[in-house]
Scaffold this active site. Structure first.
Site: not given
Lengths: 488, 330
Positions: A323-325, A488
């Site tokens: 999800w963060h990247g 993000f």
């Protein structure tokens, strides 16, 4: 538009005065939508179309999900909504990651293919509002939420500007009812909102942005840094990202309060946690609870066999990393946290504490075992941050190797002070600010945020506000730099 | 009293308190700082504008651009060899092309010649960052009149950056911590607007080394600037003012490193500019030793060399130039 700009402050002043001069709730909501789209479109007006289109699709999906009775049709509709939302997120955020990975994988078995990479601009906040819109359709599908009464309300919920770009990720069940009921100006809550904003500005400008250049230099060229310098830079990064991200939440929550809305608490003194599982109850709470409710529990949660439970934990954390990247480093970061949580029971870490408990216990001075657990948890968190911050896996490996091998070489300490060469502030001022910040957090950790000092005498309170205001204005790095979590 | 009114009053009270604190604590610093600003590099804009407004017996040769123009010409030499009165309006690339053009336009008169040299950064990222624009406004608030509307978003975004900077610089100027390079002062310019304060000083290599090396042009930005230049030329033409373009004197090494990118820009300029271009990028690129403290700031000898090159290239276009009075070649 970034919170730390004059543009935002002007917009806020105009929006606040206009908003409360509008008497009817429906017009207030329309006004909030306009303000939110101006706020969002300030970066790139094209993002607004995507936001609107995404909102429209989920509003329609929610409308029919509430009315349809046939489970087959409902499942199909929910599936389409999920495919649409995750498809958009996947396209904008992960296309290049997967295309490059696929090209590399095929290349490694001798099948050369041209990269499928596209020049895709990542719309700001897409991960945040996509997760927010998912809660809407899923909760309606689960019959836990009534759909929005009209499109205006839904647009207002999804685009609400304080939290649109970097959270907190608000559940429809929490924010939508607030959009749909009349709001009265509340003096005490508004004052509280301003105080929380001031604390957020201080954290972002005086701490996070002053730490950023030091961390940036160390992580940009770790080869030229000694192990102790890299270890120190990693600790500074831990505070940089915390102060940066939690500052965004503070300003968002404070701003929302000025408009009569309550957003959820997103951070609860995470670095005073005594275990990694406690850390995740205190860090980015809106994401961790989202993942718990919409991924971990549907997978079976902890009411399954231990091995399955471990698998569920790992899947949840790997998804959190992703999800963060779109980078393997984020996945590794998630994986480390997942593994630590799975292994935690083995060393009897405390995991019963909730976000609402006082972190580090009630004692003003903690006992040795509490300090040990806090330091250990912080150290493990810092270890994972290395992967989060490093440009690549190789860089992270180099940093870890240096941190582990060089502390025992005297030469590694000789030029330690050079780490501050890019610091915008004198090192002693910066370190004083950081220590002051940690002390304030510790002393006030029983409050939602440290600046809740309403019981102090008025002159003392105003002295604190004034000091923070001037520290932020004078020592703060006002660089319109965006918040770390925007990416993000 | 309503809660809202009480809240607004309390907020106003808070900011009044901060204003009072600022007044008491910072005023002594600000008095000193005002002096620093009034004598700073950007304050040269006041003198340059005044020079442009001066009535002259003969038409002017107005040099427009950033600091590469300020550092890049010897106006006395131009005056000696061309029948035009030179006015060097070059100040800072960070002001952006639109500001530079707006600043000179009102002062131009029929018969004047304008030579524009934009630093390559002016073709990258539009609008420019607000820091330098704020600095020039701080030096003289009347410079606000030259701001195009397109600068407004970045000025608003960076307003607090500027405010914080004023406070920090005020204190630093009083405590002696504010770095004031003698060659970055208002009195570093001669009467024509050329920077001469660095003449005879040794090269400052650290600053050159710290500058970025690569250019990433955005075709849209290039087109935007070209449009502004052409529109300026149209208006100038209507007033019997001739406009020319000359490339900025970029360090040869940097030019070579960005050969393809700069060639693309040069090709676009030759195709799209509606007024003559006097040279090519490589004609005004010099060896490292020709620069003072930046990849654009020429030293005295190189500025002279570039001026001679300009005289040579401009003369054929000028009806009243003294061709026979050629300058001494270095």
């Amino acid at each position: 538009m970034t919170f730390t700009t004059l543009t935002f402050i002007l917009l806020l002043a105009i929006a606040f005065t206009t908003y409360w001069s509008i008497k009817q709730r429906s017009y207030q909501n329309i006004f909030l939508i306009i303000v939110s789209y101006i706020f969002y479109g300030w970066w790139d007006y094209r993002f607004c179309f995507l936001l609107f289109f995404s909102s429209l699709v989920d509003y329609v999906a929610g409308y029919y999900l509430a009315r349809l009775e046939d489970p087959k049709w409902r499942r199909l509709l929910l599936g389409l909504s999920l495919i649409f939302n995750l498809g958009i997120l996947g396209f904008f955020k992960y296309w290049n990651f997967f295309a490059d990975s696929l090209s590399r994988a095929l290349g490694s078995v001798g099948w050369q293919v041209d990269a499928f990479s596209l020049n895709v601009i990542l719309p700001l906040g897409i991960s945040f509002y996509t997760f927010q819109t998912l809660t809407y359709t899923i909760d309606i599908y689960r019959r836990q939420l009534q759909p929005a009464r009209n499109l205006i309300n839904y647009l207002c919920y999804l685009s609400f500007f304080p939290q649109l770009v970097a959270g907190p990720i608000e559940r429809a069940s929490h924010l939508l009812p607030q959009v749909e009921r009349d709001r009265q100006f509340n003096y005490a809550r508004s004052v509280d909102g301003c105080q929380q904003m001031l604390w957020g500005f201080f954290k972002k400008m005086a701490i996070a942005d002053n730490l950023a250049p030091i961390v940036e230099r160390a992580y940009a060229s770790p080869g030229g840094m000694s192990g102790p310098q890299l270890a120190f830079a990693t600790v500074l990064f831990a505070f940089q990202i915390y102060c940066d991200f939690s500052a965004y939440s503070d300003i968002a929550i404070g701003t929302a309060r000025l408009f009569g809305f309550d957003l959820m608490q997103n951070f609860a003194y995470p670095y005073f946690s005594q275990s990694i599982s406690e850390f995740w109850r205190r860090w980015h709470i809106s994401l961790s609870t989202w993942l718990k409710d919409y991924v971990y529990i549907p997978l079976g949660g902890s009411r399954v066999a231990p091995i399955r439970r471990s698998l569920n934990v790992m899947i949840t954390f790997l998804l959190s990393g992703l999800w963060h990247g779109a980078s393997l480093n984020f996945v590794i970061w998630g994986g480390i946290h997942g593994a630590l949580i799975i292994l935690e029971p083995l060393w009897g870490a405390k995991s019963a504490l909730k976000a609402t408990d006082i972190p580090g216990g009630e004692r003003r001075l903690p006992n040795f075992s509490t300090v040990f657990r806090i330091v250990l948890t912080f150290t493990l968190t810092c270890f994972a941050w290395i992967f989060f911050r490093a440009q690549s896996g190789q860089t992270a490996a180099l940093i870890i190797r240096k941190i582990l091998t060089e502390p025992f070489q005297l030469a590694a300490y000789q030029s330690f002070g050079t780490i501050f060469s890019t610091s915008p502030l004198e090192p002693q001022i910066l370190i004083t600010l950081l220590i002051g910040f940690i002390a304030a957090e510790w002393m006030q950790r029983h409050k939602t945020y440290p600046l809740q000092i309403e019981k102090w005498h008025a002159p003392l309170r105003w002295l604190v506000y004034t000091a923070l205001f001037w520290i932020t204005l004078f020592w703060g790095t006002w660089n319109t730099g965006e918040f770390v979590y925007f990416q993000f | 009293m309503s809660n809202l009114k009480r809240f607004v009053l309390r907020l106003a009270g808070f900011f009044s308190l901060q204003a009072a604190v600022a007044g008491v604590v910072l005023t002594p610093y600000m008095i000193n700082y005002r002096d620093v600003v009034a004598n700073g590099f950007m304050a040269a804009s006041i003198d340059k504008q005044a020079e442009l407004k001066q009535p002259q017996s003969r038409p002017r040769l107005v040099l427009v651009g950033g600091s590469s123009v300020a550092y890049g010409y010897s106006s006395p030499l131009l005056k000696d060899h061309l029948q035009y009165e030179p006015v060097n309006m070059g100040l800072h690339a960070g002001l952006g092309a639109e500001f530079m053009l707006r600043e000179v336009e009102p002062g131009l008169k029929s018969g004047d010649i304008v030579v524009i040299s934009l630093e390559y950064e002016n073709f990258i990222g539009f609008p420019p960052g607000a820091k330098d624009v704020y600095d020039v406004i701080e030096a003289d608030w009347r410079n606000v009149q030259f701001l195009p509307l397109s600068y407004l978003p970045s000025l608003m975004d960076e307003g607090l950056v500027f405010l914080g900077g004023v406070f920090r610089r005020s204190v630093a100027s009083a405590t002696g911590d504010l770095e004031r390079k003698p060659y970055y002062q208002r009195n570093s310019f001669n009467n024509y607007g050329d920077v001469t304060g660095h003449y005879g000083l040794p090269q400052v290599t650290e600053k050159i080394a710290s500058e970025g090396k690569t250019f990433n042009f955005d075709p849209q930005d290039v087109q935007y600037v070209i449009r502004s230049l052409n529109e300026f030329n149209q208006r100038a033409k209507a007033r019997n003012i001739r406009v020319f373009y000359s490339y900025a004197p970029l360090m040869k090494k940097v030019l070579t490193e960005n050969q393809t990118q700069i060639e693309n820009v040069a090709q676009t300029l030759s195709k799209s500019l509606e007024f003559p271009i006097l040279d090519r990028p490589e004609d005004v690129a010099y060896l490292d030793s020709a620069y003072f403290d930046s990849r654009y700031h020429l030293n005295q000898d190189a500025a002279r060399q570039r001026t001679i090159a300009l005289i040579d290239r401009l003369s054929p276009h000028l009806p009243i130039a003294h061709h026979e009075n050629s300058p001494d070649r270095p």
